[in-house]
Enzyme design. Structure first.
Site, PDB file in Angstrom:
ATOM      1  N   GLU A 133      23.008  10.656  62.380  1.00 54.16           N
ATOM      2  CA  GLU A 133      23.847  11.145  61.276  1.00 54.16           C
ATOM      3  C   GLU A 133      25.345  11.135  61.601  1.00 54.16           C
ATOM      4  OE1 GLU A 133      23.383  15.240  59.908  1.00 54.16           O
ATOM      5  OE2 GLU A 133      22.631  15.793  61.874  1.00 54.16           O
TER       6      GLU A 133
ATOM      7  N   ASN B 187      27.894  20.324  38.984  1.00 56.21           N
ATOM      8  CA  ASN B 187      27.150  20.133  40.230  1.00 56.21           C
ATOM      9  C   ASN B 187      25.683  20.017  39.842  1.00 56.21           C
ATOM     10  OD1 ASN B 187      25.935  20.322  42.749  1.00 56.21           O
ATOM     11  ND2 ASN B 187      26.187  22.549  42.855  1.00 56.21           N
ATOM     12  N   GLY B 188      25.008  18.937  40.251  1.00 52.27           N
ATOM     13  CA  GLY B 188      23.585  18.789  39.938  1.00 52.27           C
ATOM     14  C   GLY B 188      23.303  17.440  39.309  1.00 52.27           C
TER      15      GLY B 188
ATOM     16  N   LYS C 293      26.963  19.123  53.414  1.00 54.00           N
ATOM     17  CA  LYS C 293      26.414  20.240  54.186  1.00 54.00           C
ATOM     18  C   LYS C 293      25.321  20.983  53.425  1.00 54.00           C
ATOM     19  CE  LYS C 293      26.629  22.987  57.792  1.00 54.00           C
ATOM     20  NZ  LYS C 293      25.946  22.447  58.969  1.00 54.00           N
TER      21      LYS C 293
ATOM     22  N   TRP D  17      29.818  15.121  45.687  1.00 56.16           N
ATOM     23  CA  TRP D  17      28.860  14.342  46.472  1.00 56.16           C
ATOM     24  C   TRP D  17      28.144  13.468  45.449  1.00 56.16           C
ATOM     25  CZ3 TRP D  17      23.451  13.782  46.874  1.00 56.16           C
ATOM     26  CH2 TRP D  17      23.020  13.114  48.021  1.00 56.16           C
TER      27      TRP D  17
ATOM     28  N   HIS E 121       1.201   3.549  71.224  1.00 56.66           N
ATOM     29  CA  HIS E 121       0.481   3.223  69.988  1.00 56.66           C
ATOM     30  C   HIS E 121       1.342   2.426  69.016  1.00 56.66           C
ATOM     31  CE1 HIS E 121      -2.895   5.585  71.309  1.00 56.66           C
ATOM     32  NE2 HIS E 121      -2.047   6.572  71.606  1.00 56.66           N
TER      33      HIS E 121
ATOM     34  N   GLU F 221      15.063  15.815  66.717  1.00 56.48           N
ATOM     35  CA  GLU F 221      16.368  16.408  66.423  1.00 56.48           C
ATOM     36  C   GLU F 221      17.482  15.617  67.114  1.00 56.48           C
ATOM     37  OE1 GLU F 221      17.732  18.248  64.428  1.00 56.48           O
ATOM     38  OE2 GLU F 221      19.503  19.153  65.335  1.00 56.48           O
TER      39      GLU F 221
ATOM     40  N   CYS G  80      27.684  19.136  44.668  1.00 58.76           N
ATOM     41  CA  CYS G  80      29.134  19.184  44.623  1.00 58.76           C
ATOM     42  C   CYS G  80      29.562  20.649  44.667  1.00 58.76           C
ATOM     43  CB  CYS G  80      29.614  18.549  43.337  1.00 58.76           C
ATOM     44  SG  CYS G  80      28.799  16.979  43.019  1.00 58.76           S
TER      45      CYS G  80
ATOM     46  N   LYS H 118      20.469  13.900  65.082  1.00 56.59           N
ATOM     47  CA  LYS H 118      21.881  14.192  65.365  1.00 56.59           C
ATOM     48  C   LYS H 118      22.642  12.898  65.623  1.00 56.59           C
ATOM     49  CE  LYS H 118      22.223  17.299  64.285  1.00 56.59           C
ATOM     50  NZ  LYS H 118      21.590  18.470  63.751  1.00 56.59           N
TER      51      LYS H 118
ATOM     52  N   ARG I  47      30.203  20.851  50.663  1.00 54.65           N
ATOM     53  CA  ARG I  47      29.202  20.450  49.678  1.00 54.65           C
ATOM     54  C   ARG I  47      29.318  18.981  49.283  1.00 54.65           C
ATOM     55  NH1 ARG I  47      27.138  25.272  47.581  1.00 54.65           N
ATOM     56  NH2 ARG I  47      26.120  24.128  45.942  1.00 54.65           N
TER      57      ARG I  47
END
Ligand code: F6R
Length: 607
Positions: free
Chosen positions: A486, A98-99, A602, A74, A502, A479, A2, A483, A27
């Site tokens: 998300e 935050n945490g 982020k 968050w 395989h 990647e 956060c 992208k 955040r």
């Protein structure tokens, strides 16, 4: 992860706190809230969802007061609703956090037994109650906070204020970052210097285990034992940006289009184009005497590291171990004196990457970090900071930071190759010249935007996508998949093209688009064979290649995106753009929140 803010000032703080929270919204954006003290009373406004909802709430019901704290969340413990939004109150105490408080269940049971009631599902509320309980026993606010902090296990950055004292803010840090901003008769607390940039550029960063007592005209920092500690006051280079989108619809789009420029800045930082050599930027190790390099990072930054493994090993014959930081930190990797560690992070605050760095520090290995925010915790704790000059990246999906990380890593691989005697001066010059062409090719690729938008229209109709590539295009395939998932929420996977048979080939049918990243190179024909295998099973191929590849691919494709022919070393940098553009346009067609996709943040400062 956060974002937190605290201000003890001389004008109404609520609008200033919201302004600072805007710079911290990267955040987290599950909910937001502000609390102030006005006429001796605690007041609070909170709102679920983005900060704009809190702004509307404050518009309808303003908050006065010259001291306050704010939060953008968050969610970790508890769903993202208004009740779980910070600040949390307990009697005279208001707190933002935050945490994660790891021993919160034990503390909650203990406090419940003492008659404390919990209004939210968060872990944070235990901290407010712990402090309130100490106050009730007669402790001063400062003593009460200190005693409560001593009970906490886990990761936290906290800002605390007390009804009845309009000249006191307490901050604490154990894990997530926290900065104190020094003003003129006013003081600030913030998760980073950028949040505080409009108010002050005079910053003191707290270290892990520090807590700080802040009043308008003074501040004192202590360690957990309560001993005063000195921390350097420094000038922040953070700009007071609230960068706008220019004429772009989203930050992500703007950041994609900035790439020719920022790749060029980053390459120029590491390469001397006039001499045709890599610059001798200070490193805490000599590439020539290394036996191994260990790299770790998370998400997109990890994939940049994975691409660089091909470069370091092929060009410099330097063995590279590359790990996802959340795995590396607990893997107890043996280290030797002839090893060096490299960490890659846009934010410089990612908890798992930081923990991996600290593991290497404990093993006595020299540490260099590639970061986009040199003042970040990872930057500050490294022996050498290797900056990416991407500028602030606001879109949650990393784009320009990734290509700048690749630019820095490719340049370092050239330097390593030279230092280890695996390229001649002439070959080194050729590689530098080739790298210098990346911005020009990136500009050319941006002109394909319209065509890529059309391909994205079809992609936005599907539920699953496979990306395939070989060599450096294998991490790039991952990647591409990352992208796409998300920001568009379409399920996507990236595979090494040769691995398809395989297992994953079982997924192929006429509903499965397969995006193949295949510039014409020495293993192009192998990838063509893999495309034949897909085509034979009805799979729909979207091929991203170059002129020569398009002429030689003997497979029917649904679409072919043709890039210019370019030197092999820059293909991962330049081919990153079409996969970003494809994900971007697909998400726009699907109507998702491109810059702030659901469930993400982020900067990931929790495990
Ligand atoms: C994906 C993305 C994330 C980050 C990851 C590491 O688009 O942005 O996967 O790459 O969270 O973040 P940093 O680079 O800040 O350590």
């Amino acid at each position: 992860m956060c974002g937190i803010v605290g201000i003890v000032g001389h004008s109404p703080v609520a609008p200033l706190i919201v302004d600072a929270l805007k710079r911290l919204e990267y955040r987290g954006y599950d909910s937001a809230g502000v609390a102030t003290i006005e006429h001796g009373e605690l007041g609070r406004r909170r709102a679920e969802g983005k900060l704009v909802n809190l702004e509307h709430r404050l518009g309808d019901q303003p908050l006065g007061g010259l001291i306050g704290i704010g939060h953008t969340r968050w969610a970790t413990h508890g769903v993202p609703n208004e009740t779980n939004a910070h600040p949390h109150f307990s009697r005279d105490v208001a707190i933002v956090h935050n945490g994660i408080i790891e021993n919160f269940a034990e503390l909650r049971d203990e406090l419940s037994a003492d008659g404390y009631e919990f209004a939210s599902e968060t872990d944070t509320e235990v901290v407010a109650h712990l402090i309130a309980r100490e106050l009730a026993k007669g402790a001063t606010p400062v003593k009460a906070a200190h005693k409560a902090l001593a009970r906490l296990e886990g990761a936290f950055a906290l800002a605390i204020m007390f009804r009845g004292d309009e000249d006191l803010l307490i901050g604490a840090r154990n894990g997530p970052p926290l900065a104190v901003g020094h003003g003129d008769g006013e003081m600030f607390l913030g998760s980073d210097a950028i949040a505080l940039a409009p108010f002050t550029d005079s910053i003191t960063y707290l270290e892990d285990g520090d807590w700080v007592v802040i009043r308008r005209k003074e501040m004192s920092i202590f360690d957990m034992a309560g001993n005063p500690v000195e921390r350097r006051r420094q000038k922040s280079v953070g700009t007071s940006y609230l960068v706008d989108k220019g004429n772009h619809r989203h930050f992500m789009q703007k950041e994609i289009f900035e790439q020719p420029e920022v790749i060029s800045h980053t390459l120029s930082n590491y390469l001397d184009f006039t001499k045709g050599t890599a610059r001798q930027i200070d490193l805490p190790f000599d590439f020539a005497s290394l036996d191994r390099l260990t790299i770790s990072a998370c998400g997109t930054a990890y994939l940049a590291g994975l691409i660089s493994k091909y470069w370091f090993e092929r060009l410099a014959r330097l063995p590279v171990d590359i790990d996802i930081a959340s795995e590396f930190r607990y893997r107890e990797v043996p280290m030797s004196p002839r090893m060096a560690a490299m960490f890659i992070s846009q934010s410089g605050e990612t908890a798992d990457t930081l923990a991996s760095l600290r593991y290497c520090r404990g093993e006595g290995v020299p540490i260099a970090s590639i970061v986009n925010v040199p003042e970040s915790t990872i930057g500050r704790e490294s022996d050498a900071v290797l900056p990416t000059l991407a500028g602030p990246e606001i879109g949650v999906a990393s784009t320009k930071a990734f290509t700048c990380q690749l630019s820095a890593l490719a340049s370092l691989a050239v330097r390593a190759a030279h230092a280890r005697g695996h390229v001649s001066a002439e070959q080194g010059k050729k590689l530098v010249r080739e790298l210098s062409e990346a911005p020009r090719f990136a500009s050319q690729v941006l002109r394909l935007d319209e065509q890529i938008e059309k391909v994205a229209r079809d992609l936005s109709q599907v539920h699953h996508v496979l990306y395939l590539g070989r060599d450096t295009n294998f991490p790039l395939a991952m990647e591409g998949a990352l992208k796409l998932k998300e920001i568009s929420y379409i399920h996507a996977e990236g595979y090494a093209a040769g691995e398809l048979k395989h297992g994953p080939i079982a997924l192929i049918d006429e509903n499965m688009p397969v995006i193949v990243i295949a510039p014409y190179d020495r293993i192009f024909e192998k990838t063509v064979s893999n495309m034949q295998e897909v085509a034979a099973r009805g799979g729909r191929i979207i091929l991203i290649t170059d002129q020569r590849g398009a002429e030689r691919a003997t497979v029917k494709t649904m679409d072919t995106i043709v890039l210019p022919d370019m030197p092999e070393i820059i293909t991962p940098i330049v081919y990153a753009l079409p996969i970003q553009m494809l994900a971007y346009h697909t998400a726009v067609h699907m109507g998702t929140d491109v810059d702030q996709p659901r469930n993400l943040a982020k900067s990931v400062t929790v495990e």
